[in-house]
Design a protein around this motif. Structure first.
Motif, PDB file in Angstrom:
ATOM      1  N   ALA A  71       0.830  -1.212   0.000  1.00  0.00           N
ATOM      2  CA  ALA A  71       0.000   0.000   0.000  1.00  0.00           C
ATOM      3  C   ALA A  71       0.863   1.260   0.000  1.00  0.00           C
ATOM      4  O   ALA A  71       0.545   2.253  -0.686  1.00  0.00           O
ATOM      5  N   LEU A  72       1.958   1.252   0.755  1.00  0.00           N
ATOM      6  CA  LEU A  72       2.849   2.401   0.767  1.00  0.00           C
ATOM      7  C   LEU A  72       3.527   2.607  -0.585  1.00  0.00           C
ATOM      8  O   LEU A  72       3.672   3.734  -1.064  1.00  0.00           O
ATOM      9  N   LEU A  73       3.960   1.496  -1.203  1.00  0.00           N
ATOM     10  CA  LEU A  73       4.707   1.604  -2.452  1.00  0.00           C
ATOM     11  C   LEU A  73       3.846   2.100  -3.607  1.00  0.00           C
ATOM     12  O   LEU A  73       4.337   2.786  -4.511  1.00  0.00           O
ATOM     13  N   VAL A  74       2.554   1.747  -3.626  1.00  0.00           N
ATOM     14  CA  VAL A  74       1.674   2.188  -4.721  1.00  0.00           C
ATOM     15  C   VAL A  74       0.872   3.421  -4.322  1.00  0.00           C
ATOM     16  O   VAL A  74      -0.051   3.822  -5.038  1.00  0.00           O
ATOM     17  N   GLU A  75       1.199   4.017  -3.156  1.00  0.00           N
ATOM     18  CA  GLU A  75       0.566   5.247  -2.683  1.00  0.00           C
ATOM     19  C   GLU A  75      -0.939   5.083  -2.539  1.00  0.00           C
ATOM     20  O   GLU A  75      -1.740   5.964  -2.893  1.00  0.00           O
ATOM     21  N   ALA A  76      -1.359   3.892  -2.031  1.00  0.00           N
ATOM     22  CA  ALA A  76      -2.777   3.643  -1.789  1.00  0.00           C
ATOM     23  C   ALA A  76      -3.147   4.139  -0.403  1.00  0.00           C
ATOM     24  O   ALA A  76      -2.360   4.054   0.547  1.00  0.00           O
ATOM     25  N   SER A  77      -4.376   4.665  -0.275  1.00  0.00           N
ATOM     26  CA  SER A  77      -4.851   5.150   1.013  1.00  0.00           C
ATOM     27  C   SER A  77      -5.678   4.109   1.754  1.00  0.00           C
ATOM     28  O   SER A  77      -6.071   4.316   2.898  1.00  0.00           O
ATOM     29  N   TYR A  78      -5.934   2.961   1.103  1.00  0.00           N
ATOM     30  CA  TYR A  78      -6.764   1.915   1.699  1.00  0.00           C
ATOM     31  C   TYR A  78      -6.447   0.615   0.973  1.00  0.00           C
ATOM     32  O   TYR A  78      -6.163   0.608  -0.225  1.00  0.00           O
ATOM     33  N   GLY A  79      -6.482  -0.487   1.700  1.00  0.00           N
ATOM     34  CA  GLY A  79      -6.215  -1.790   1.073  1.00  0.00           C
ATOM     35  C   GLY A  79      -6.790  -2.920   1.890  1.00  0.00           C
ATOM     36  O   GLY A  79      -6.850  -2.860   3.128  1.00  0.00           O
ATOM     37  N   VAL A  80      -7.240  -3.992   1.217  1.00  0.00           N
ATOM     38  CA  VAL A  80      -7.798  -5.191   1.866  1.00  0.00           C
ATOM     39  C   VAL A  80      -7.287  -6.419   1.124  1.00  0.00           C
ATOM     40  O   VAL A  80      -7.158  -6.401  -0.108  1.00  0.00           O
ATOM     41  N   VAL A  81      -6.985  -7.497   1.876  1.00  0.00           N
ATOM     42  CA  VAL A  81      -6.567  -8.778   1.295  1.00  0.00           C
ATOM     43  C   VAL A  81      -7.609  -9.831   1.648  1.00  0.00           C
ATOM     44  O   VAL A  81      -7.949 -10.011   2.830  1.00  0.00           O
ATOM     45  N   TYR A  82      -8.138 -10.510   0.622  1.00  0.00           N
ATOM     46  CA  TYR A  82      -9.091 -11.599   0.812  1.00  0.00           C
ATOM     47  C   TYR A  82      -8.398 -12.905   0.400  1.00  0.00           C
ATOM     48  O   TYR A  82      -7.929 -13.031  -0.732  1.00  0.00           O
ATOM     49  N   ILE A  83      -8.327 -13.894   1.324  1.00  0.00           N
ATOM     50  CA  ILE A  83      -7.653 -15.171   1.085  1.00  0.00           C
ATOM     51  C   ILE A  83      -8.704 -16.239   0.800  1.00  0.00           C
ATOM     52  O   ILE A  83      -9.747 -16.301   1.455  1.00  0.00           O
ATOM     53  N   ARG A  84      -8.402 -17.126  -0.166  1.00  0.00           N
ATOM     54  CA  ARG A  84      -9.333 -18.217  -0.519  1.00  0.00           C
ATOM     55  C   ARG A  84      -9.386 -19.262   0.598  1.00  0.00           C
ATOM     56  O   ARG A  84      -8.367 -19.723   1.092  1.00  0.00           O
ATOM     57  N   GLU A  85     -10.601 -19.631   0.999  1.00  0.00           N
ATOM     58  CA  GLU A  85     -10.828 -20.708   1.953  1.00  0.00           C
ATOM     59  C   GLU A  85     -11.964 -21.579   1.445  1.00  0.00           C
ATOM     60  O   GLU A  85     -12.850 -21.094   0.737  1.00  0.00           O
ATOM     61  N   GLU A  86     -11.924 -22.870   1.814  1.00  0.00           N
ATOM     62  CA  GLU A  86     -12.987 -23.789   1.406  1.00  0.00           C
ATOM     63  C   GLU A  86     -14.007 -23.901   2.536  1.00  0.00           C
ATOM     64  O   GLU A  86     -13.702 -24.353   3.633  1.00  0.00           O
ATOM     65  N   ARG A  87     -15.241 -23.452   2.255  1.00  0.00           N
ATOM     66  CA  ARG A  87     -16.311 -23.486   3.241  1.00  0.00           C
ATOM     67  C   ARG A  87     -17.529 -24.148   2.625  1.00  0.00           C
ATOM     68  O   ARG A  87     -17.990 -23.755   1.566  1.00  0.00           O
ATOM     69  N   ARG A  88     -18.026 -25.167   3.326  1.00  0.00           N
ATOM     70  CA  ARG A  88     -19.223 -25.886   2.864  1.00  0.00           C
ATOM     71  C   ARG A  88     -19.047 -26.359   1.414  1.00  0.00           C
ATOM     72  O   ARG A  88     -19.891 -26.155   0.560  1.00  0.00           O
ATOM     73  N   MET A  89     -17.884 -26.947   1.167  1.00  0.00           N
ATOM     74  CA  MET A  89     -17.555 -27.543  -0.142  1.00  0.00           C
ATOM     75  C   MET A  89     -17.495 -26.502  -1.260  1.00  0.00           C
ATOM     76  O   MET A  89     -17.521 -26.835  -2.439  1.00  0.00           O
ATOM     77  N   LYS A  90     -17.402 -25.207  -0.892  1.00  0.00           N
ATOM     78  CA  LYS A  90     -17.292 -24.170  -1.906  1.00  0.00           C
ATOM     79  C   LYS A  90     -16.173 -23.210  -1.512  1.00  0.00           C
ATOM     80  O   LYS A  90     -15.880 -23.024  -0.335  1.00  0.00           O
ATOM     81  N   ASP A  91     -15.578 -22.595  -2.551  1.00  0.00           N
ATOM     82  CA  ASP A  91     -14.510 -21.629  -2.300  1.00  0.00           C
ATOM     83  C   ASP A  91     -15.096 -20.271  -1.945  1.00  0.00           C
ATOM     84  O   ASP A  91     -16.017 -19.778  -2.621  1.00  0.00           O
ATOM     85  N   GLU A  92     -14.567 -19.664  -0.877  1.00  0.00           N
ATOM     86  CA  GLU A  92     -14.922 -18.308  -0.494  1.00  0.00           C
ATOM     87  C   GLU A  92     -13.634 -17.524  -0.266  1.00  0.00           C
ATOM     88  O   GLU A  92     -12.606 -18.081   0.113  1.00  0.00           O
TER      89      GLU A  92
END
Length: 903
Positions: A296-317
């Motif tokens: 975020a600092l390197l690309v001069e972003a003011s906000y950032g979120v990371v969403y990681i893949r997890e398997e829930r109820r036999m489906k990817d979320e």
């Protein structure tokens, strides 16, 4: 030349090149005529003189063949020699006519050729034809007189001399022509050298003139580039452009190059810095935090979120794991599925999403001084090995530059690899922790069992002491009943000893099974390491020994597991853990475990779920899976061909009432394992459910195993409140059906406590008795197979292999012989056709067979040492029914032969 008129660099270079090209064109035009004349002379020597020599030699050979044929026929009387004489007498005339045409421009050679012709004709009329006529008339004495005088010798010597004279003259003419060509070639070289010198001088003059017009201004640019390169790679300086010609273009291009190199250096250094920031992190949340904070600092972003893949109820979320400058947990989504929102859509499409001019009410970036909406959004999928591992979202008050977008897309693959690595390590740690926990629980249970055993023993001893005291006190009052009491005591003692012995046996089996796991674990690990032979320190035979040890250890481990389960059942120590089970997951689990076995045995394996089967039931999922796996293992073990089918259906209510009469709820599931194996005779269908019992219990039995699987399965079925039914007939297969009630955990526990689990019910599937042992191997008995193969080693190997199967084998050494055999005897069941053979190859033979109306339906399996991509298609197009490559896998070959022999 160029001082008074302005020419750009391109015009100067083009003008100089045009002048050089014109001079070269004139030179080529002058030289081309001479080269054409020289080529004509060379072609004449190459074509005419060589052909004269060849035809002369052929004519002389024809004359020699005539003489050889004449002498061979007179000596042996063999007709083939006479054919050689006749063929030579025709062909020498053809050679003479062709040679006469070739030397038509040379009277001397024509005269020499005429003399040769006269000599040959005289030899034929005086020697050849008369002697052959005498031989045909069997006038041996006249032949002897003729050869005693030997009038043909002078003709032969004369012909030899004439041929030598003709060839010597022709060689002399060829030498003269070659000398003439050499002289012409020398003159051509001199001309080319002179032209080369002239063109070179003109080119040098033009190059000097053009370079002088360029070098003055170009030196200025060179000095500036040297100055920049000497300052430790400083790319911030730029060339000042003062001219408006090509030099200015060069300056602009140099400045653009510096900017490109500066961008590249920025990307490389910052990418390395990002990767190093999360090195050594073993937690997925910490990894995401480190990544988003740095990027975020390197690309001069003011906000950032990371969403990681997890398997829930036999489906990817995609679940939020880390954020940068996030204000308020409700402001950003916690998770997204594939295709859900921009996060899910980016993951589904595997592409970057850029949104400019974000609405004011979209999201507000907050600081201590105030808040405002971002202008741009950048959503990037993190892809590793073609799978989206995470999605990153950035927001900024200004538009993301191209270099910032490129930077994020460049580092996402490394971040994906890091996510994959960390999640893998976390999963390994979780499994290790679970394994350690289970080991500790098993150890605690073993200690508890031992303590209970000691406590029971103490209680029994106390009871014996109390009984003895009571006996003494009542001895006087019960004298008349002493004998009866004594008998009663003996009976109770025997019963207690029997119960005690059974308990000790179960405890011993359980304890020993557990204790054997520790050394067996080491045996398995070490033997597997030896078998892999990574350091190549073992011989092939030692590798085989190690593999045998490992396989034996696995068999022993399976045996120990079965014994342990059986001992727990007998000791009443099996706990039924009721939980919700997803029935729709069972097919995938069973396919995952048994598909490799089905493929290795070349049999089918289907799992079918009927209509109306509830998705969720309450039962002990672990025990149910163990029952199904035991039944499927037996089905695959005893099935050599056909298929194994697993069906999950709702049981018929009437059948539920009959088999499970104590259950009020008529809803039950039927798990059927159906195979096309050897079947079970009626008299042994009850026996197989006893521990350590099999259909064939002799030491020479065909199928291995301990005989514990069905006993354990039956016990578990009863524990789950169900029953196990067998329907089978010899030679047609078996059907094991597990009927399992669909109850809540409360209902099932109550049912078990009331001991209303039904016993196994055995009913033959096919009531007809006395039908007959057809096994898969019997299909080969007395079958006729034709093998087309020219390699004796392959023939030797296949002959011995097929003899063991009872196959009658006939061998053809090539395709033509194979075709002749089939036309004489079309009763063969199968043809094995090698592709590469002499006389007629396999492709030709198969095409010929398919064109024959009688043989067109003959099954043909092509054998070839080639294994390229199109070889199979080529064999099928030629007429093969099927295809197998060498070296031949006999199991695969037998499988193909079974298919085509049946058809």
């Amino acid at each position: 030349m160029f001082t008074n008129r302005r020419f750009n660099i391109r015009s100067k270079i083009i003008l100089g090149n045009v002048i050089v090209v014109i001079i070269l064109a004139i030179s080529v035009f002058v030289v081309n005529g001479r080269i054409a004349a020289l080529q004509h002379e060379i072609d004449f020597i190459s074509n005419h003189d060589i052909e004269v020599h060849d035809v002369t030699n052929q004519m002389e050979k024809n004359e020699f063949n005539m003489e050889t044929g004449q002498r061979g026929y007179i000596i042996t009387g063999n007709q083939s020699y006479l054919d050689l004489y006749s063929d030579g007498s025709i062909k020498w005339v053809e050679s003479y006519q062709k040679l006469h045409e070739l030397v038509s421009d040379n009277p001397v050679q024509q005269k020499n050729l005429s003399l040769i012709k006269s000599t040959i004709e005289e030899w034929m009329s005086v020697v050849g034809d008369p002697t052959i006529a005498l031989k045909k008339a069997s006038k041996t004495e006249e032949l002897n007189q003729f050869f005693a005088a030997d009038p043909g010798k002078k003709y032969i010597e004369q012909m030899r001399n004439q041929f030598e004279t003709f060839l010597a003259t022709e060689k002399k003419l060829t030498t003269q022509r070659v000398s003439s060509v050499d002289h012409s070639n020398y003159l051509l070289k001199i001309s080319l050298y002179l032209l080369l010198v002239v063109v070179s001088l003109i080119s040098i003059v033009i190059a000097l003139i053009i370079s002088k017009s360029i070098i003055t201004t170009l030196n200025q640019v060179k000095q500036m580039i040297k100055a920049m390169s000497s300052e430790n790679g400083d790319f911030s300086k730029r060339i000042e452009i003062t001219t408006k010609d090509e030099i200015s273009d060069l300056g602009h291009a140099t400045n653009e190059l510096l900017e490109s190199v500066e961008r590249f250096a920025w990307l490389q250094s910052n990418a390395a810095e990002v990767v190093s920031s999360y090195q050594g992190i073993n937690n997925i949340t910490n990894l995401a935090d480190a990544f988003i904070a740095k990027v975020a600092l390197l690309v001069e972003a003011s906000y950032g979120v990371v969403y990681i893949r997890e398997e829930r109820r036999m489906k990817d979320e995609f679940v939020r794991q880390a954020s940068y400058a996030l204000y308020g947990e409700h402001e950003a989504g916690l998770s997204f599925r594939l295709g859900e929102g921009l996060i899910g859509q980016s993951a589904l499409d595997k592409r970057t999403i850029i949104i400019e001019q974000v609405p004011n009410h979209y999201y507000r970036i907050v600081s201590g001084l105030g808040q405002a909406s971002p202008q741009s959004l950048l959503i990037v999928p993190v892809i590793f090995m073609n799978r989206v591992e995470a999605v990153i979202e950035f927001a900024s008050f200004k538009a993301f530059t191209q270099i910032q977008q490129t930077f994020i897309e460049q580092i996402q693959s490394n971040f994906g690899a890091a996510i994959h690595s960390v999640t893998g390590r976390m999963e390994v740690e979780r499994l290790l922790n679970e394994s350690q926990t289970m080991t500790e629980e098993l150890q605690a249970q073993s200690e508890e069992l031992q303590a209970q055993s000691e406590e029971l023993q103490m209680q029994q001893e106390e009871m014996l002491m109390i009984n003895e005291n009571l006996d003494k006190q009542n001895q006087l009052a019960l004298i008349k009943t002493a004998e009866l009491e004594k008998a009663k005591d003996e009976l109770e003692s025997s019963s207690a000893e029997l119960q005690k012995s059974s308990q000790y046996k179960s405890d011993f089996l359980a304890n020993m099974s557990h204790e054997l796991r520790t050394p067996l674990n080491s045996i398995l690990i070490l033997s597997q390491m030896l078998a892999e032979n990574n350091h190549k320190t073992l011989t092939v035979e030692e590798e085989r020994f190690s593999k045998t040890i490992y396989d034996s250890g696995k068999d022993l481990l399976n045996l120990i597991d079965d014994i342990l389960d059986l001992s727990k059942v007998e000791a009443g120590k099996i706990d039924v853990i009721i939980s919700e089970l997803n029935v729709t997951e069972i097919p995938d689990l069973m396919k995952l475990s048994f598909d490799p076995i089905a493929q290795s045995k070349a049999i089918g394996f289907d799992v079918i779920i009927g209509e109306g089967v509830p998705e969720i039931i309450s039962t002990d999922g672990q025990r149910l899976q163990q029952i199904l796996k035991n039944l499927l293992s037996n089905a695959f073990k005893f099935t050599e061909q056909g298929k194994v089918t697993m069906k999950i259906e709702k049981a018929e209510p009437k059948l539920v009432k009959q088999l499970l009469p104590k259950y009020k709820n008529e809803l039950a599931l039927a798990f059927s394992i159906i195979d096309t194996g050897i079947g079970i005779p009626l008299e042994k269908q009850q026996l197989i459910f006893d521990a350590f019992k099999q259909v064939d219990g002799t030491i020479s039995r065909r199928y291995g195993g301990t005989g514990l699987g069905l006993s354990i399965s039956l016990s578990f079925a009863r524990l789950l409140g169900g029953c196990l039914i067998l329907e089978s007939e010899m030679g047609k297969g078996s059907n094991f059906t597990l009927y399992l009630p669909c109850l809540s955990s409360k209902d099932l526990s109550s049912a078990i406590q009331l001991e209303i689990a039904a016993s196994s019910v055995i009913r033959p599937l096919y009531p007809r008795a006395g039908e007959v042992t057809v096994t898969e191997n019997d299909i080969f008995l007395n079958k006729k197979v034709l093998l087309a193969e020219d390699d004796s080693r392959n023939v030797y190997a296949l002959v011995h292999a097929f003899e063991a199967k009872g196959i009658t084998l006939k061998v053809a050494s090539n395709g033509q012989e194979c075709l002749d055999i089939l036309r004489a005897d079309p009763s063969f069941d199968l043809v094995l056709m090698d592709v590469m053979m002499p006389v007629m190859n396999g492709y030709e033979a198969m095409s010929a067979i398919r064109m024959d109306s009688i043989l067109k339906d003959m099954p043909i399996i092509a054998l070839t040492a080639k294994a390229m991509k199109m070889d199979r298609q080529k064999c099928l197009e030629a007429g093969a029914s099927d295809y197998i490559s060498k070296p031949i896998d006999m199991a695969q070959l037998y499988s193909l032969m079974r298919v085509w022999i049946k058809q």
